[in-house]
Design a protein around this motif. Structure first.
Motif, PDB file in Angstrom:
ATOM      1  N   SER A 118       0.867  -1.177   0.000  1.00 35.09           N
ATOM      2  CA  SER A 118       0.000   0.000   0.000  1.00 35.09           C
ATOM      3  C   SER A 118       0.903   1.226   0.000  1.00 35.09           C
ATOM      4  CB  SER A 118      -0.881  -0.003   1.258  1.00 35.09           C
ATOM      5  OG  SER A 118      -0.093   0.293   2.404  1.00 35.09           O
ATOM      6  N   PRO A 119       0.364   2.399  -0.312  1.00 36.45           N
ATOM      7  CA  PRO A 119       1.189   3.609  -0.227  1.00 36.45           C
ATOM      8  C   PRO A 119       1.770   3.824   1.168  1.00 36.45           C
ATOM      9  CG  PRO A 119      -0.767   4.049  -1.507  1.00 36.45           C
ATOM     10  CD  PRO A 119      -0.945   2.678  -0.911  1.00 36.45           C
ATOM     11  N   ASP A 120       0.991   3.531   2.215  1.00 38.66           N
ATOM     12  CA  ASP A 120       1.504   3.677   3.584  1.00 38.66           C
ATOM     13  C   ASP A 120       2.671   2.739   3.841  1.00 38.66           C
ATOM     14  OD1 ASP A 120      -0.345   5.641   4.216  1.00 38.66           O
ATOM     15  OD2 ASP A 120      -1.706   4.285   5.267  1.00 38.66           O
ATOM     16  N   GLU A 121       2.563   1.498   3.363  1.00 41.84           N
ATOM     17  CA  GLU A 121       3.647   0.538   3.549  1.00 41.84           C
ATOM     18  C   GLU A 121       4.900   0.971   2.787  1.00 41.84           C
ATOM     19  OE1 GLU A 121       1.194  -3.632   4.203  1.00 41.84           O
ATOM     20  OE2 GLU A 121       1.412  -2.833   2.167  1.00 41.84           O
ATOM     21  N   ALA A 122       4.719   1.490   1.574  1.00 43.33           N
ATOM     22  CA  ALA A 122       5.862   1.963   0.785  1.00 43.33           C
ATOM     23  C   ALA A 122       6.549   3.129   1.493  1.00 43.33           C
ATOM     24  CB  ALA A 122       5.413   2.365  -0.619  1.00 43.33           C
ATOM     25  N   PRO A 173       7.897  12.834   4.456  1.00 42.40           N
ATOM     26  CA  PRO A 173       7.943  12.141   3.161  1.00 42.40           C
ATOM     27  C   PRO A 173       6.968  12.797   2.182  1.00 42.40           C
ATOM     28  CG  PRO A 173       7.828  10.565   4.955  1.00 42.40           C
ATOM     29  CD  PRO A 173       7.612  11.926   5.560  1.00 42.40           C
ATOM     30  N   GLU A 174       7.427  13.008   0.957  1.00 39.82           N
ATOM     31  CA  GLU A 174       6.617  13.686  -0.053  1.00 39.82           C
ATOM     32  C   GLU A 174       6.105  12.697  -1.080  1.00 39.82           C
ATOM     33  OE1 GLU A 174       9.164  16.721  -1.658  1.00 39.82           O
ATOM     34  OE2 GLU A 174       8.899  17.988   0.099  1.00 39.82           O
ATOM     35  N   VAL A 175       4.828  12.843  -1.445  1.00 39.37           N
ATOM     36  CA  VAL A 175       4.189  11.960  -2.414  1.00 39.37           C
ATOM     37  C   VAL A 175       4.638  12.310  -3.821  1.00 39.37           C
ATOM     38  CG1 VAL A 175       1.976  11.189  -3.373  1.00 39.37           C
ATOM     39  CG2 VAL A 175       2.145  11.763  -0.952  1.00 39.37           C
ATOM     40  N   GLY A 201      -1.697   9.722 -11.423  1.00 36.46           N
ATOM     41  CA  GLY A 201      -2.544   9.494 -10.272  1.00 36.46           C
ATOM     42  C   GLY A 201      -2.801   8.052  -9.911  1.00 36.46           C
ATOM     43  N   MET A 202      -2.419   7.091 -10.717  1.00 38.65           N
ATOM     44  CA  MET A 202      -2.755   5.699 -10.446  1.00 38.65           C
ATOM     45  C   MET A 202      -1.660   4.941  -9.688  1.00 38.65           C
ATOM     46  SD  MET A 202      -5.720   5.965 -11.461  1.00 38.65           S
ATOM     47  CE  MET A 202      -6.251   4.332 -11.025  1.00 38.65           C
ATOM     48  N   ARG A 203      -0.465   5.458  -9.664  1.00 37.23           N
ATOM     49  CA  ARG A 203       0.650   4.849  -8.940  1.00 37.23           C
ATOM     50  C   ARG A 203       1.342   5.958  -8.162  1.00 37.23           C
ATOM     51  NH1 ARG A 203       1.247  -0.199  -8.394  1.00 37.23           N
ATOM     52  NH2 ARG A 203       3.450  -0.297  -8.847  1.00 37.23           N
ATOM     53  N   ALA A 204       1.711   5.668  -6.934  1.00 33.12           N
ATOM     54  CA  ALA A 204       2.323   6.678  -6.087  1.00 33.12           C
ATOM     55  C   ALA A 204       3.586   6.131  -5.433  1.00 33.12           C
ATOM     56  CB  ALA A 204       1.336   7.130  -5.013  1.00 33.12           C
ATOM     57  N   ASN A 205       4.495   7.038  -5.118  1.00 31.66           N
ATOM     58  CA  ASN A 205       5.667   6.702  -4.330  1.00 31.66           C
ATOM     59  C   ASN A 205       5.991   7.894  -3.428  1.00 31.66           C
ATOM     60  OD1 ASN A 205       6.807   8.536  -6.093  1.00 31.66           O
ATOM     61  ND2 ASN A 205       8.490   7.226  -6.704  1.00 31.66           N
ATOM     62  N   TYR A 206       7.016   7.735  -2.629  1.00 35.22           N
ATOM     63  CA  TYR A 206       7.416   8.784  -1.694  1.00 35.22           C
ATOM     64  C   TYR A 206       8.909   9.056  -1.823  1.00 35.22           C
ATOM     65  CZ  TYR A 206       2.950   8.537   0.698  1.00 35.22           C
ATOM     66  OH  TYR A 206       1.618   8.606   0.981  1.00 35.22           O
ATOM     67  N   SER A 207       9.295  10.294  -1.532  1.00 42.87           N
ATOM     68  CA  SER A 207      10.705  10.649  -1.407  1.00 42.87           C
ATOM     69  C   SER A 207      10.914  11.181   0.002  1.00 42.87           C
ATOM     70  CB  SER A 207      11.111  11.682  -2.458  1.00 42.87           C
ATOM     71  OG  SER A 207      10.361  12.865  -2.300  1.00 42.87           O
ATOM     72  N   SER A 251      10.742   5.597  -2.460  1.00 42.71           N
ATOM     73  CA  SER A 251      10.100   4.314  -2.157  1.00 42.71           C
ATOM     74  C   SER A 251       9.744   3.566  -3.434  1.00 42.71           C
ATOM     75  CB  SER A 251       8.814   4.554  -1.352  1.00 42.71           C
ATOM     76  OG  SER A 251       7.773   5.037  -2.185  1.00 42.71           O
ATOM     77  N   LEU A 252       9.364   2.327  -3.247  1.00 38.32           N
ATOM     78  CA  LEU A 252       8.782   1.570  -4.342  1.00 38.32           C
ATOM     79  C   LEU A 252       7.458   2.218  -4.725  1.00 38.32           C
ATOM     80  CD1 LEU A 252       9.366  -2.035  -2.986  1.00 38.32           C
ATOM     81  CD2 LEU A 252      10.555  -0.947  -4.897  1.00 38.32           C
ATOM     82  N   CYS A 253       7.012   1.996  -5.937  1.00 38.65           N
ATOM     83  CA  CYS A 253       5.697   2.466  -6.362  1.00 38.65           C
ATOM     84  C   CYS A 253       4.629   1.568  -5.754  1.00 38.65           C
ATOM     85  CB  CYS A 253       5.565   2.424  -7.888  1.00 38.65           C
ATOM     86  SG  CYS A 253       6.577   3.645  -8.720  1.00 38.65           S
ATOM     87  N   ALA A 254       3.494   2.149  -5.464  1.00 38.12           N
ATOM     88  CA  ALA A 254       2.368   1.402  -4.910  1.00 38.12           C
ATOM     89  C   ALA A 254       1.103   1.845  -5.620  1.00 38.12           C
ATOM     90  CB  ALA A 254       2.251   1.660  -3.412  1.00 38.12           C
ATOM     91  N   SER A 255       0.121   0.983  -5.612  1.00 38.68           N
ATOM     92  CA  SER A 255      -1.168   1.362  -6.191  1.00 38.68           C
ATOM     93  C   SER A 255      -1.775   2.443  -5.324  1.00 38.68           C
ATOM     94  CB  SER A 255      -2.115   0.161  -6.245  1.00 38.68           C
ATOM     95  OG  SER A 255      -1.615  -0.790  -7.143  1.00 38.68           O
ATOM     96  N   GLY A 256      -2.181   3.509  -5.945  1.00 38.75           N
ATOM     97  CA  GLY A 256      -2.783   4.605  -5.196  1.00 38.75           C
ATOM     98  C   GLY A 256      -2.836   5.863  -6.031  1.00 38.75           C
ATOM     99  N   ASP A 257      -3.727   6.733  -5.662  1.00 42.46           N
ATOM    100  CA  ASP A 257      -3.931   7.995  -6.355  1.00 42.46           C
ATOM    101  C   ASP A 257      -3.048   9.054  -5.690  1.00 42.46           C
ATOM    102  OD1 ASP A 257      -4.870  10.506  -7.231  1.00 42.46           O
ATOM    103  OD2 ASP A 257      -6.869   9.678  -7.587  1.00 42.46           O
TER     104      ASP A 257
END
Length: 164
Positions: free
Chosen positions: A37-41, A67-69, A77-83, A148-154
Motif C-alpha cells: 500500500s502507499p503507507d507501507e511503501a 515524506p513527499e508523495v 494518479g494511479m501509482r504513487a511513491n514517496y521521497s 520508495s517503491l511504487c504502490a497502487s494509489g492515487d
C-alpha cells in the motif's frame, strides 16, 4: 500427413511456450511493489533510511521534511511513491568508514550498491525494500535520501490527505 501433424505440433508447442513466458512475465509484475500500500511503501522508505543512519556513530540526524508523495505511474494518479531526506552534521575523518558501513548495510538488505570515492564518498543503492537510496558524506553534512517503491494509489488523493 506427418508433415501437417509436425507443423501443428510445433504450433501447439510454440503456443504453450509463449503462454508459459507470459505467465512468468506477469508473475514478475506482481512483485512486492504491487502488494504494498502507499503507507507501507512510505514506511519502508522512512524506516530503511533511519535504520541506515543508525548504523553510524553520528549524532544530530533530522528530517528535512515529511515524506513527499510522487506520481510514478504511467497514468497520472494511479501509482504513487514517496521521497524522503534525512541529514546530520558530518563528523571529521569518518567519511570512508561510514560510507562503507552504509554500503554493507544496504547489501545486507539485498540492495545493489555502488560506492563513489571522489570528490566525496557517496553510496548509491537500489532494490530491496526501496526503489533507491543515496548516502552522501559531504560537504558539511551527511544526507541519506531516497525514493520508495511504487504502490497502487492515487497520488493526488494522497497529497490531499497529507496536506490535511
Amino acid at each position: 500427413m506427418a508433415e501437417g501433424y509436425s507443423s501443428r505440433a510445433q504450433r501447439v508447442s510454440l503456443a504453450l511456450l509463449l503462454s508459459s513466458v507470459l505467465l512468468v512475465v506477469s508473475a514478475c509484475g506482481t512483485s512486492k511493489e504491487a502488494e504494498m500500500s502507499p503507507d507501507e511503501a512510505r514506511n519502508a522508505l522512512v524506516s530503511t533510511i533511519e535504520a541506515s543512519a543508525a548504523q553510524l556513530d553520528v549524532a544530530g540526524w533530522s528530517r528535512s521534511h515529511a515524506p513527499e508523495v510522487g506520481d510514478c505511474g504511467a497514468r497520472a494518479g494511479m501509482r504513487a511513491n514517496y521521497s524522503f531526506t534525512y541529514g546530520a552534521p558530518a563528523p571529521e575523518g569518518h567519511h570512508e568508514a561510514d560510507a562503507r558501513a552504509v554500503a554493507d548495510y544496504w547489501r545486507s538488505l539485498g540492495m545493489d550498491v555502488r560506492l563513489v570515492e571522489s570528490p566525496a564518498y557517496v553510496v548509491y543503492g537500489s532494490g530491496g525494500p526501496v526503489e533507491g537510496l543515496t548516502f552522501s558524506t559531504g560537504p558539511g553534512n551527511y544526507f541519506i535520501a531516497g525514493e520508495s517503491l511504487c504502490a497502487s494509489g492515487d497520488a493526488d488523493e494522497l497529497r490531499k490527505q497529507d496536506n490535511g
